[in-house]
Design a protein around this motif. Sequence first.
Motif, short mmCIF file in Angstrom:
data_model
loop_
_atom_site.label_atom_id
_atom_site.label_comp_id
_atom_site.label_asym_id
_atom_site.label_seq_id
_atom_site.Cartn_x
_atom_site.Cartn_y
_atom_site.Cartn_z
N ASN A 247 -1.20 28.11 -17.86
CA ASN A 247 -1.34 26.65 -17.80
C ASN A 247 -2.18 26.14 -18.97
O ASN A 247 -1.85 25.13 -19.60
N GLU B 174 3.64 18.31 -11.72
CA GLU B 174 2.77 19.35 -12.28
C GLU B 174 1.35 19.07 -11.85
O GLU B 174 0.84 17.96 -12.05
N ARG C 170 0.76 18.20 -17.47
CA ARG C 170 1.56 17.03 -17.09
C ARG C 170 1.50 15.94 -18.15
O ARG C 170 2.52 15.33 -18.49
N ASP D 112 6.64 22.14 -11.47
CA ASP D 112 5.94 23.42 -11.40
C ASP D 112 6.29 24.08 -10.07
O ASP D 112 6.79 23.42 -9.14
#
Length: 834
Positions: free
Chosen positions: A476, A722, A728, A768
């Motif tokens: 991430n 997300e 995002r 996600d």
Amino acid sequence: MTNTPIAAVDRTQRSGSPALVLLLALFLVGSAIAFSFLPHEHAARLIVGLLAALAVVGVFALFAYSVGLIQFAGQATRNDVTKIIADAGQDGLIVTEGETRVIYANEAYMALSGAHDPADLRTVERLFSGAPDVSEAVYRLAQAAREGKRGAEEIRLSPPLSGEGAVAWYRIRVQPLGRPGGKAATLWTVADVTRERERHENVFQELQHAIDFLDHAPAGFFSVEPDGRVSYMNATLAQWLDYDLAQVGSGGLRLRDVVAGDGAAMVLAAAGRAGEVRTERFDLDLKRRGGQSLPVRLVHRVAFSADGKAGASRTLVINRAPGEEDQEDLRAAEVRFARIFNSTPMAIASIDAAGRVLNSNAGFARLAASALAAGDRTLPMAIIERDRSKFDAAMAAAREGKSDIKPVDVTLAGPDDRSARVYVSAAEPGSPDGAVANIFALDTTELRTLQESFAQSQKMQAIGQLAGGVAHDFNNVLTAIIGFSDLLLTNHRPTDPSFHDIMQIKQNANRAAGLVRQLLAFSRRQTLRPQVLQLGDVMSDLHVLLRRLVGETIEVDVKHGRDLWLVKADVNQFEQVIVNLVVNARDAMPEGGRISIRTRNVTPAECPAFGEKSLVPAEYVLVEVEDSGHGIPADVVGKIFEPFFTTKEVGKGTGLGLSTVYGIVKQTGGYVFAKSEPGKGALFEVLLPRHVPSPAEEAAKKEAAKPAAADLTGQGVILLVEDEEAVRAFGARSLSSRGYTVIEAGSGVEALEAFEKAEGKIDLIVSDVVMPEMDGPTMLGELRKRGVKAKVVFVSGYAEDAFQKNLPEGEEFGFLPKPFTLKQLVEAVKSHMG
């Protein structure tokens, strides 16, 4: 998502926020950009003012840290040995605050509850719900917790939490925790005691069998207390005497009731010294309930305590009535006993005071022959030195005539490294052959090997879970770094001085992504693109690269087997496996040598020849990589596949090469084994399962791949879901700049609310997979129930097959692995928007 639990959850400390660091960085970059537009004199004054403000903040922070006003979050926890013990404990631990808030759960509880992240975590009351008896037990514990009391319950659950087997037993404990300066908390402990219960049941069944055997033995048996009460009588003797077994043990039957004349007084008159076990034989008559006599021989044994008091007897009754089997030919009985003695799988022997074996059966010869040959023919010297003291202590107890000597687990010397559980009992005093002890041993070599293999697999699995969790979180962060680097690059020309700095950031982020992929490979959670391969063709393509890798001092010899079967694997990952093994072999031969790579087919009948118990017999394609280097020490072979383990100097190896090989091969469904002897090189064997293509795969192979779209702009409404704010934000900016309308949501629940606000006008969902409250597959299922027909693209750091089973049946979806670039994101959206 897979069913593999993540690491322990701890909400007792505030964790750091990468988003705040990123926000601070953006503020500083924005300030620098803003100053560049101001006149030089004004900009200089503002810059000096900003630096002064930052200096004041820094000095204050240092002062606050020095006096203890500021502390680094989690520092105390990380240094707390107690927490480390709790995290790694075998029993599940969960600490709750109030009714439902979970503030801590260790790895064992996460595994028991099947939780994959903190969002999936359930309290004990929610976890054990369903059957009335289970719910009642948990309610009693919860009530005790509310009253600040301790409690414990054992419950039977069907089906088990793991889903394996039909029934499982769990021991649940609860106790209040005092938290200075904080709210009251409750500690729950959950332990899987199924095996313990099974052992108890097995012991009980064995006891029942033993009682049954004793009851129906061809000889009578009874036990009599010193005051003459008969406390036990087997069924055989009760049948002979025509007595009801219900009378025995209730005080209703005494020895004088069953022994004729004054025989009872003679039996009870047996005396002995303190600590002595005395055995006497009596030929007398017993009397049946109807008054008839029964001639018998009693073998009467009584143990005397330290103060000289007699205990309950163990008395064997041999029927001497005419026609009974004790009158049979003694020689026939000896032959029968010899056959049983030598055919029993238990090793039996008698030894003298020096440890020499006097008599033994065939089982003992099989177990200890090589060990005795390696020593001086005495049993103590046939045991390795580490375990010899335990055996000597048992022998000392046997020489003293003690009973109930605890068994000892020993490893025998010799080339085959066998182990055994040895039971020692005292021999009959005054034995004519000089025996002082009888030995009964069970071969536990295979059991020990299985235990060691299981412990190693558990260790590798635990390391894999840790590596996969760390890699997922890093994905991430790297997605955001790479994405925002791409956004910055779109606004800078190659001639701009900042362009090269941004490129450096992106390139280093890509390097970090490579390390993350290696961690995911070891944990078997990486994204693979399997295709049908002919390993001979792949190895031919790799040959030139391998020669360049090893240099001129090392010879690479590649030999292909004939008619190799097809396998299904990710070609890039398989090439990585071969490259890592060859590089590892090259580093083992700094002065040059030879690397041999061989391929061949392996049939199920050939699998046992590998000597690996974990290898399931099947059809495989084998790739062998062998070098002529210095070999691998025996104490290192078991660790070489662990991540970050390396024997190289600092800075010359990451310790991820062989762990990556292990992960890729395991995720492909294969096996990898290492064999080596110091000074004789090392051999790595990679076995990949044979693949037989289906008609659908044959048809798909003939279709040409669609060319990538040149124009990456488009129109439409995209629902972007997300939970990582930075990822995002990058995704929303990237898609908005290409002409799409983006609706953002931070979780599956927010996505459902956004769908309602958008009145269902959504063309594509980009989501996600792992999110709090509601994960991606669950969210998609809810949207499908509400009539949403839009296509979906899932983004995840894990492999797509890890969560595919959680999707609605027959659901088609796109997949974009993290970390991804701006171009990859836009291309994926463009292709699915049509």
